[in-house]
Design an enzyme around this catalytic site. Structure first.
Site, mmCIF file in Angstrom:
data_model
loop_
_atom_site.group_PDB
_atom_site.id
_atom_site.type_symbol
_atom_site.label_atom_id
_atom_site.label_comp_id
_atom_site.label_asym_id
_atom_site.label_seq_id
_atom_site.Cartn_x
_atom_site.Cartn_y
_atom_site.Cartn_z
ATOM 1 N N THR A 146 0.802 -1.231 0.000
ATOM 2 C CA THR A 146 0.000 0.000 0.000
ATOM 3 C C THR A 146 0.836 1.283 0.000
ATOM 4 O OG1 THR A 146 -0.229 -0.334 2.375
ATOM 5 C CG2 THR A 146 -2.079 -1.025 1.005
ATOM 6 N N VAL A 238 11.484 25.709 10.886
ATOM 7 C CA VAL A 238 10.274 26.470 10.562
ATOM 8 C C VAL A 238 9.354 26.481 11.781
ATOM 9 C CG1 VAL A 238 8.222 26.531 9.082
ATOM 10 C CG2 VAL A 238 10.433 25.911 8.120
ATOM 11 N N GLY A 273 9.707 14.159 4.314
ATOM 12 C CA GLY A 273 9.727 12.707 4.427
ATOM 13 C C GLY A 273 8.374 12.093 4.109
ATOM 14 N N LEU A 321 11.963 3.433 -2.673
ATOM 15 C CA LEU A 321 12.288 3.576 -4.091
ATOM 16 C C LEU A 321 11.475 2.572 -4.904
ATOM 17 C CD1 LEU A 321 16.179 3.895 -3.837
ATOM 18 C CD2 LEU A 321 14.579 5.704 -4.512
ATOM 19 N N HIS A 446 36.249 5.101 -25.310
ATOM 20 C CA HIS A 446 36.722 6.481 -25.299
ATOM 21 C C HIS A 446 36.101 7.234 -26.472
ATOM 22 C CE1 HIS A 446 39.406 9.892 -24.849
ATOM 23 N NE2 HIS A 446 39.594 9.846 -26.164
#
Ligand code: FAD
Length: 467
Positions: A146, A238, A273, A321, A446
């Site tokens: 989920t 903040v 986050g 990820l 190269h």
């Protein structure tokens, strides 16, 4: 497992997947391909975070914004100056079309694999039953996939204070934008806005950006972003965010000087986050254990504390990820098919899509120090790479960390042009247990950026050729 399509199966499905994102869809498809009867429920959007509010829209915005540099660069390569105008709504429309296309692709792939798709919110009734709306479904195995949701502090909540969920659907490009949080998601969005012409400020509580990244790379990254015009307020907290009309006023404290300051913006992106999304699933009631961060606990086979219930992706520990969720989805499908599915958590690459890109795999120098591992470092700057020099993209470097005794590569960290693609070579090398010398002895074409990898590998033993 029951035969695919069997009328007499004890359960409606061999496997029922909750969540149609990166991990869930992979697992459902692979399981069906291995012969299982599979059902899947998705409450919001097929393809999950990655397709709808994550990797895909972000990549599209990133790609669009890189032209701003290319136009400037092209002038130095003989192109005449042409007046360009950017239209935000064209880009947003392009993004919406691409997402809609991918939503369909995900559904088609599931249909083609013979997976039964349910549109709706699912919750677990007991070990072997899931409810999607009023429909009760039985399954031998259940997979929770989920995902996660932005962590939104209490001071947010006006239309000008947004999370990444809203960042890709704005009506116009902000002129003065604040990003709260110096992690990869906030920096990627901030640098897109900046390249498209916005004035961008980042407020970060820590003294460094991208926590968890090799510090040398993270310092270089901040230096490059600052040079591009992004303003950083480091070590700052903040306190208050107040919207009024079309502006947002921010009050923050510089923690070093203890001084308070007030700034005004027209958009604030809160990116501090993400947290696992398990709301309403009934997990605690049926006995599925979670850790102190709300992540579902799993063993090496991705089983939860209830053995026939599995969990993968952002909802469990590890980097949030898409490719990690996908690998776990495939591993569960293999395990359920009686194979030896596993994920090598030591070799999960991470890429930050900014300009230049940042890419890493394996241990950071800070982690090796903490583990008291003896290691060698090889570094090579793109400034000395012929292809990077010709292309005028010389910022950044390659850093390889190798075991002092065995020479085995333990980590690779790159900031520089095209390194999001270059890191695949290093992930493969690490999967094969390569030494720095193995990489140094591999012939690299190269002139390519990848020669910087070979040079960094040579530098591990202090013998780079071009430096
Ligand atoms: P998700 O993809 O989030 O899927 C979970 C799905 O489950 C969602 O579609 C949700 O609607 C559904 N769901 C939740 N609860 C229920 C329920 N009860 N019933 C039915 N359905 C439910 N990762 C990368 O690898 N590369 C990147 O470049 C990258 N960029 C990102 C940029 C942004 C702005 C964000 C926010 C994330 C990014 N990520 C990136 C992270 C990546 O998107 C996530 O790690 C990945 O999507 C996690 O996959 P998942 O399957 O665990 O969850």
């Amino acid at each position: 497992m029951a035969e695919k399509g069997s009328e007499n199966a004890e359960y409606d499905y061999d496997l029922f997947v909750i969540g149609g994102g990166s991990g869930g869809v992979r697992c459902a498809r692979f399981s069906a391909q291995y012969g299982a009867k599979v059902g899947i429920a998705e409450e919001r959007y097929w393809g999950g975070t990655c397709v709808n509010v994550g990797c895909v829209p972000k990549k599209l915005f990133y790609y669009a914004s890189h032209y701003s540099e290319d136009f400037k660069e092209a002038e130095g390569f003989g192109w005449e100056k042409i007046e360009r105008k950017f239209d935000w709504l064209t880009l947003r429309g392009n993004k919406d079309n691409e997402i809609q296309r991918l939503n369909g692709v995900y559904r088609d792939l599931l249909d083609a694999a013979g997976v039964t798709c349910f549109n709706g919110r699912a919750r677990i009734a007991d070990n072997h039953h899931v409810l999607v709306g009023d429909t009760k479904i039985s399954a031998e195995k259940i997979l929770v996939a989920t995902g996660s949701w932005p962590d939104i502090p209490t001071f947010t909540g006006s239309e000008h204070v947004i999370s990444s969920n809203e960042a890709f659907s704005l009506d116009k490009l902000p002129e003065r934008a604040l990003v709260i949080g110096g992690g990869y998601i906030g920096l990627e969005m901030g640098s897109v806005w900046s390249r498209l012409g916005a004035e961008v400020t980042v407020i970060e509580y820590l003294d460094y950006i991208t926590p968890g990244m090799d510090r040398e790379i993270s310092n270089e990254f901040k230096k490059i972003l600052s040079k591009q015009g992004i303003i950083f307020k480091m070590g700052s907290k903040v306190n208050k965010v107040k919207s009024s009309g079309s502006t947002v006023t921010i009050n923050y404290t510089d923690l070093k000087s203890s001084k308070d300051e007030t700034l005004e913006f027209d958009k604030v992106l809160v990116s501090v986050g993400r947290k696992p999304y398990t709301e309403g699933l009934n997990l605690t009631k049926i006995g599925v254990k979670k850790d102190e961060k709300g992540r579902i606990e799993v063993n090496a086979k991705l089983q939860t504390s209830i053995k026939n219930i599995y969990a993968i992706g952002d909802v469990i520990k590890g980097p949030m990820l898409a490719h990690k969720a996908e690998e776990e989805g495939i591993a569960v499908a293999e395990i359920l098919a009686g194979q030896a599915g596993h994920v090598n958590y030591d070799v999960i690459p991470g890429v930050i899509y900014t300009s230049p890109e940042v890419a890493t795999v394996g241990k950071t120098e800070e982690q090796l120090k903490e583990e008291k591992k003896s290691y060698k470092v090889g570094k090579f700057p793109f400034l000395a790479n012929s292809r990077a020099k010709v292309n005028n993209e010389t910022e950044g470097f390659v850093k390889i960390l190798a075991d002092s005794k065995t020479d085995k590569v333990l980590g690779v960290h790159i900031i520089g042009p095209h390194c999001g693609d270059m890191i695949a070579e290093m992930a493969l090398a690490m999967e094969f247990g390569a030494s720095a010398e193995d990489i140094a002895r591999t012939c690299h074409a190269h002139p390519t950026h990848t020669e910087a990898i070979k040079e960094a590998a040579l530098a591990v033993d202090k013998r780079p050729i071009h430096f």
